[in-house]
Scaffold this motif. Sequence first.
Motif, mmCIF file in Angstrom:
data_model
loop_
_atom_site.group_PDB
_atom_site.id
_atom_site.type_symbol
_atom_site.label_atom_id
_atom_site.label_comp_id
_atom_site.label_asym_id
_atom_site.label_seq_id
_atom_site.Cartn_x
_atom_site.Cartn_y
_atom_site.Cartn_z
ATOM 1 N N THR A 1 0.756 -1.129 0.084
ATOM 2 C CA THR A 1 -0.244 -0.001 0.000
ATOM 3 C C THR A 1 0.893 1.259 -0.077
ATOM 4 O O THR A 1 0.491 2.321 -0.392
ATOM 5 N N GLY B 1 1.584 -1.870 5.212
ATOM 6 C CA GLY B 1 1.473 -0.392 5.092
ATOM 7 C C GLY B 1 1.688 0.206 6.643
ATOM 8 O O GLY B 1 2.600 -0.326 7.277
ATOM 9 N N ARG B 2 0.746 1.010 6.953
ATOM 10 C CA ARG B 2 0.908 1.622 8.293
ATOM 11 C C ARG B 2 -0.347 1.643 8.999
ATOM 12 O O ARG B 2 -0.236 1.341 10.212
HETATM 13 O O1 DC Z 1 5.972 1.741 2.992
HETATM 14 P P1 DC Z 1 6.554 2.782 2.003
HETATM 15 O O2 DC Z 1 7.997 3.277 2.838
HETATM 16 O O3 DC Z 1 6.946 2.684 0.676
HETATM 17 O O4 DC Z 1 5.400 4.169 2.430
HETATM 18 C C1 DC Z 1 5.709 5.454 1.832
HETATM 19 C C2 DC Z 1 4.915 6.263 2.527
HETATM 20 O O5 DC Z 1 3.648 6.293 2.497
HETATM 21 C C3 DC Z 1 5.195 6.240 4.249
HETATM 22 O O6 DC Z 1 5.979 7.202 4.509
HETATM 23 C C4 DC Z 1 3.694 6.596 4.660
HETATM 24 C C5 DC Z 1 2.796 6.542 3.729
HETATM 25 N N1 DC Z 1 1.785 5.112 3.863
HETATM 26 C C6 DC Z 1 0.789 5.330 4.716
HETATM 27 O O7 DC Z 1 0.561 6.456 5.318
HETATM 28 N N2 DC Z 1 -0.211 4.302 4.839
HETATM 29 C C7 DC Z 1 0.120 2.895 4.274
HETATM 30 N N3 DC Z 1 -0.780 2.207 4.519
HETATM 31 C C8 DC Z 1 0.967 2.985 3.445
HETATM 32 C C9 DC Z 1 2.174 3.825 3.392
#
Ligand code: DC
Length: 243
Positions: free
Chosen positions: A59, A144-145
Amino acid sequence: MKSARRDCAPGLVSARVLPLIRGAMPEPLIIALDGPAASGKGTLARAIARHYALAYLDTGSLYRAVAYLLLREGADPSDEKAAAAAARAFSLETIDNTGIRSREVGAAASVVAAHPAVRQALLEFQRDFARRPPGGAKGAVLDGRDIGTVVCPDATVKFFVVASPQVRAGRRFRELEAAKPGLTQADVLADLMERDARDAARADAPMAQAEDAELLDTTHLTIEAAFAAARRVIDGVIRRCES
Ligand code: DC
C-alpha cells in the motif's frame, strides 16, 4: 465475533478464519503487516503471499505513486487539493515501479499520506483488493502503516514489524546507494526518523500497532528467520481454529 476470537487464538484471529478452515470460505484470508519504513515488512509480506498463494498489495506504493505524479507535475505534496486530485486519478497500471522507489518520492509520499482526502481516495481501493483479491486468490496480504487498524481491522492475522533505526537505515542505504553517489547512511537514517515521526504523529490513520497485532522485531533476524517466525504465527492461528 468476540467468542470466536477467544476460542481460537486470543488477540490474533478474527471470526473469518473459522469458515476458512472448515472448508467453506465466504470471506478471504487477510494478512495485515504494518510498521515503519525498512522494517522488513515488504520482504516478509511478499514471502507470505508466495507461500500461502495469496495476492499481495504494497500500500506504500499507492502513496508513492500519488507523490510521484505530483512531483512530476511540479506540484507541492503539501497541497491537499492537488494531492487528492492525483489520488483520485491514480490507477495500479500507471504506477512507475522504478520511479516511485527514490528517496525524494519516499519523503513526499509521507507528506501526501497525511492528507485525509488522499487517504479517503485510496481507502476503498485497498479494501476492495482485500475483499476481492485479484487472480482468484483465496486471500490477500497487505503491508503499510494502517492496515490492521483502519483498512482491514478484521484481518485474520496482523503483524506489526519493527527493527532498530540503525538496522533499518543500513537496509535502505544498501537499496539506494548505487543510484545515489554521495548518499550516506546518516542521510538515510535522518530521512527515516523524519518520516516515522510524521507517519506516527498525523491525525488521520497514524502508523500504529493494532491491539491484536503480533509484534515482530526483525533487528537480529535474517529474512528466513523472520519468515519462519511469521509462518509459526499464521499456522498456529489456523491450527488452533482447527482443533
Ligand atoms: O512503505 P513505504 O515506505 O513505501 O511508504 C511510503 C509512505 O506512504 C510512508 O512514509 C507513509 C505512507 N503510507 C501510509 O501512510 N499508509 C500506508 N498504509 C502505507 C504507506
